[in-house]
Design a protein around this motif. Sequence first.
Motif, short mmCIF file in Angstrom:
data_model
loop_
_atom_site.label_atom_id
_atom_site.label_comp_id
_atom_site.label_asym_id
_atom_site.label_seq_id
_atom_site.Cartn_x
_atom_site.Cartn_y
_atom_site.Cartn_z
N THR A 1 0.84 -1.19 0.00
CA THR A 1 0.00 0.00 0.00
C THR A 1 0.88 1.24 0.00
OG1 THR A 1 -0.09 0.19 2.39
CG2 THR A 1 -1.75 -1.22 1.35
N ARG A 3 0.81 3.56 2.13
CA ARG A 3 1.21 3.92 3.49
C ARG A 3 2.58 3.35 3.85
NH1 ARG A 3 -4.48 2.67 5.43
NH2 ARG A 3 -5.46 4.69 5.32
N PHE A 33 2.89 8.79 7.91
CA PHE A 33 3.93 7.80 8.20
C PHE A 33 5.30 8.47 8.33
CE2 PHE A 33 7.39 5.09 6.72
CZ PHE A 33 7.35 4.10 7.70
N TRP A 56 3.63 0.06 12.11
CA TRP A 56 2.81 0.93 11.25
C TRP A 56 1.80 0.09 10.47
CZ3 TRP A 56 1.53 5.75 11.26
CH2 TRP A 56 0.83 6.27 10.17
N THR A 60 -2.25 0.55 10.92
CA THR A 60 -3.15 0.89 9.82
C THR A 60 -4.22 -0.18 9.65
OG1 THR A 60 -1.64 -0.06 8.19
CG2 THR A 60 -1.49 2.31 8.56
N ARG A 61 -3.86 -1.41 9.88
CA ARG A 61 -4.84 -2.50 9.78
C ARG A 61 -5.92 -2.37 10.85
NH1 ARG A 61 -5.33 -7.85 7.31
NH2 ARG A 61 -7.29 -8.53 8.21
N HIS A 63 -6.67 0.36 12.53
CA HIS A 63 -7.42 1.60 12.28
C HIS A 63 -8.46 1.39 11.19
CE1 HIS A 63 -8.06 5.58 10.43
NE2 HIS A 63 -8.16 5.94 11.69
N ASP A 64 -8.06 0.77 10.09
CA ASP A 64 -9.00 0.55 8.99
C ASP A 64 -10.15 -0.36 9.39
OD1 ASP A 64 -7.38 2.16 7.46
OD2 ASP A 64 -6.54 0.53 6.25
N ARG A 68 -11.91 3.56 10.96
CA ARG A 68 -12.11 4.36 9.75
C ARG A 68 -13.58 4.68 9.49
NH1 ARG A 68 -8.65 6.04 5.44
NH2 ARG A 68 -7.25 5.13 6.92
N LEU A 91 -1.27 4.07 16.28
CA LEU A 91 -2.73 4.02 16.19
C LEU A 91 -3.33 5.35 16.66
CD1 LEU A 91 -5.26 2.44 15.52
CD2 LEU A 91 -5.19 1.47 17.82
N LEU A 94 -2.95 7.84 13.85
CA LEU A 94 -3.92 7.59 12.79
C LEU A 94 -5.32 8.03 13.20
CD1 LEU A 94 -2.63 4.10 11.67
CD2 LEU A 94 -2.83 6.11 10.17
N THR A 98 -8.10 11.29 11.82
CA THR A 98 -9.46 11.08 11.32
C THR A 98 -10.52 11.51 12.32
OG1 THR A 98 -9.46 8.78 12.07
CG2 THR A 98 -8.78 9.19 9.79
#
Length: 118
Positions: A1, A3, A33, A56, A60-61, A63-64, A68, A91, A94, A98
């Motif tokens: 990705t 990111r 990042f 990281w 992101t995993r 968070h998504d 998200r 986390l 991130l 948002t």
Amino acid sequence: TTRLSAAARMPEVAVASRLRSADARFFGGDGLFERVARATCRADANVPRKELAENWAMATRVHDEFFRDAVAAPRRVVDVAAGHGLLGWFLLALCASTGHAPTIYAVDRAMPASATAL
């Protein structure tokens, strides 16, 4: 990705090498990042280089998956076996980007002395 593309630009080094203040130069962009990578390097907390990309990716995993698009995002997160607490810090960064602000607890039997630098 995209990111993790910045992590791919890190120079080839032994897995056991540690991030130091001088390594911040490898993260010159303005993305989230790159900013957290520079902050991690500048903390000079003796963090293993591989931990940056691994934590990281996991942050992101998580968070998504949970933050998200969640209508009711979690208010608390526990990072178990946290070590330096990078997963929790990433986390949090991130989530802040948002609009979420969970409380994150980093728990470990023996936190590294350098964890407070982060």
